[in-house]
Design a protein around this motif. Structure first.
Motif, PDB file in Angstrom:
ATOM      1  N   ASP A  14     -14.036   2.528   0.483  1.00 12.92           N
ATOM      2  CA  ASP A  14     -13.482   3.860   0.774  1.00 12.92           C
ATOM      3  C   ASP A  14     -13.562   4.162   2.264  1.00 12.92           C
ATOM      4  N   GLU A  15     -14.698   3.821   2.889  1.00  9.23           N
ATOM      5  CA  GLU A  15     -14.872   4.054   4.321  1.00  9.23           C
ATOM      6  C   GLU A  15     -13.854   3.264   5.135  1.00  9.23           C
ATOM      7  N   ALA A  16     -13.644   2.007   4.748  1.00 10.33           N
ATOM      8  CA  ALA A  16     -12.701   1.152   5.469  1.00 10.33           C
ATOM      9  C   ALA A  16     -11.276   1.685   5.339  1.00 10.33           C
ATOM     10  N   GLN A  17     -10.904   2.131   4.150  1.00  9.63           N
ATOM     11  CA  GLN A  17      -9.550   2.659   3.950  1.00  9.63           C
ATOM     12  C   GLN A  17      -9.324   3.915   4.779  1.00  9.63           C
ATOM     13  N   LEU A  65     -17.456  -9.500  -0.790  1.00 10.08           N
ATOM     14  CA  LEU A  65     -16.534  -8.426  -0.425  1.00 10.08           C
ATOM     15  C   LEU A  65     -17.152  -7.504   0.620  1.00 10.08           C
ATOM     16  N   SER A  66     -18.425  -7.171   0.473  1.00 12.67           N
ATOM     17  CA  SER A  66     -19.071  -6.302   1.461  1.00 12.67           C
ATOM     18  C   SER A  66     -19.113  -6.977   2.828  1.00 12.67           C
ATOM     19  N   HIS A  67     -19.337  -8.277   2.853  1.00 13.32           N
ATOM     20  CA  HIS A  67     -19.351  -9.030   4.109  1.00 13.32           C
ATOM     21  C   HIS A  67     -17.993  -8.917   4.809  1.00 13.32           C
ATOM     22  N   GLU A  68     -16.922  -9.086   4.061  1.00 12.91           N
ATOM     23  CA  GLU A  68     -15.573  -9.008   4.634  1.00 12.91           C
ATOM     24  C   GLU A  68     -15.255  -7.591   5.091  1.00 12.91           C
ATOM     25  N   LEU A  69     -15.648  -6.600   4.310  1.00  7.00           N
ATOM     26  CA  LEU A  69     -15.404  -5.205   4.688  1.00  7.00           C
ATOM     27  C   LEU A  69     -16.167  -4.829   5.950  1.00  7.00           C
ATOM     28  N   LEU A  72     -14.379  -6.024   8.937  1.00  6.91           N
ATOM     29  CA  LEU A  72     -13.252  -5.130   9.191  1.00  6.91           C
ATOM     30  C   LEU A  72     -13.713  -3.839   9.855  1.00  6.91           C
ATOM     31  N   LEU A  73     -14.796  -3.271   9.363  1.00 10.33           N
ATOM     32  CA  LEU A  73     -15.325  -2.029   9.937  1.00 10.33           C
ATOM     33  C   LEU A  73     -15.793  -2.223  11.373  1.00 10.33           C
ATOM     34  N   VAL A 111     -25.501 -10.936  12.594  1.00 10.51           N
ATOM     35  CA  VAL A 111     -26.782 -10.248  12.797  1.00 10.51           C
ATOM     36  C   VAL A 111     -26.639  -8.789  12.372  1.00 10.51           C
ATOM     37  N   ILE A 112     -25.544  -8.163  12.808  1.00  6.93           N
ATOM     38  CA  ILE A 112     -25.304  -6.755  12.494  1.00  6.93           C
ATOM     39  C   ILE A 112     -24.901  -6.592  11.030  1.00  6.93           C
TER      40      ILE A 112
END
Length: 319
Positions: A14-17, A65-69, A72-73, A111-112
């Motif tokens: 949701d945050e990414a969108q 999926l969280s890694h990819e998002l 993107l963020l 790292v982040i």
């Protein structure tokens, strides 16, 4: 998309969108190898501006999926990006160098990202076991001397050290047996990454620059050709408000390069930071000796802010 994800992953989506301002579609594959690797997902920008994230292996969808998002963020939260503005004139060689630069850049990004995944409780014991299983499954056992896979092995093990925050109890014995030279190299490079906190655009850029600088000496130490990423790869600058008011001549040396600009095949001038010696931008100069001299006289006298905006060069403002 009917698949249910962990609440933390749904919140990231949701945050990414909202941040991107476009629909983000998630497509899940059917493959399930039983371990996780960072190559199990990718994102594609569609013609309508929407983004599709493909999770090609569903062993651990929430982690992958969280890694990819989070990648993107980071790109949309003002973290410096690497850019491939220059070419050696040899396409295959260029691609090899770019691929290495991407891996080094991603190591620092992880790292982040890893810290954020930990905070969101998306890296549990199962994920840790799956990650190690992926390394052991996909990183071939080392030869007696450095071979063409030496870089791949070393960077994979470096990324492993980042994933486990330098804790080696889980794999140290196995890595010393299977990958003695690469593991030594990875530990050597990890010291560079872990030397200072990586938690902001500025500290991330500093770590990438330092890792680029340490990588060539390691390559030389094992008899491999160097990359010269400090000149070949453009890494967005990060400038404080004070630095933006400084003149270009105070911050950069602009060097003529044997490399050429990818778009247009023109002769390239590289903006090298006087402090970190890293490529932060490229320029082309007007034809004619006097016109070129006048151009650089003007450039050197400009403030960093004026210059970057006039030349439409991306940079990050240090908060």
């Amino acid at each position: 998309m009917t698949e249910k994800f962990a609440p933390a992953v749904t919140a990231l989506l949701d945050e990414a969108q909202e941040l991107v301002g476009q629909e983000i579609h998630v497509e899940l594959g059917t493959k399930k190898v039983g371990y996780i690797r960072h190559g199990q997902s990718r994102q594609v920008e569609n013609e309508d501006g929407s983004i599709t994230i493909f999770v090609t292996d569903i062993t651990n969808v929430d982690y992958t999926l969280s890694h990819e998002l989070l990648h993107l963020l980071m790109a949309h939260h003002g973290y410096p990006q690497i850019r491939f503005n220059l070419t050696t004139g040899k396409e295959m060689f260029d691609r090899q160098l770019w691929a290495t630069a991407i891996e080094l850049y991603n190591v620092v990004s992880h790292v982040i990202i890893g810290a954020q995944q930990q905070e969101l409780q998306l890296v549990d014991q199962v994920a840790q076991e799956q990650y190690l299983a992926g390394i052991l499954a996909e990183v071939p056992v080392e030869e007696d001397k450095p071979d063409r896979l030496a870089v791949f092995r070393t960077l994979a093990l470096l990324d492993t050290l980042v994933f486990y925050h330098g804790e080696t109890k889980l794999f140290s014995r196995q890595f010393k047996e299977k990958y003695p030279l690469s593991y030594y190299g990875a530990q050597r490079l990890y010291k560079i990454v872990a030397a200072k906190p990586v938690d902001s655009p500025f500290t991330m850029r500093r770590a990438v620059v330092n890792l680029f600088a340490a990588f060539d000496p390691w390559l030389e130490s094992v008899g491999l050709a160097t990359t010269n990423h400090n000149q070949l790869i453009t890494l967005d600058g990060v400038f404080s408000a004070r630095q933006q008011r400084l003149q270009v001549r105070q911050v950069f040396t602009i060097l003529h390069s044997e490399l050429t600009v990818r778009k247009g095949d023109q002769s390239a001038y590289i903006g090298i930071g006087k402090t970190d010696h890293q490529n932060a931008f490229i320029l082309t100069a007007p034809a004619g000796k006097q016109q070129s001299a006048d151009f650089f006289k003007h450039v050197y006298s400009q403030s960093i802010q004026e210059f970057m905006r006039e030349q439409q060069i991306p940079f990050v403002e240090r908060k």
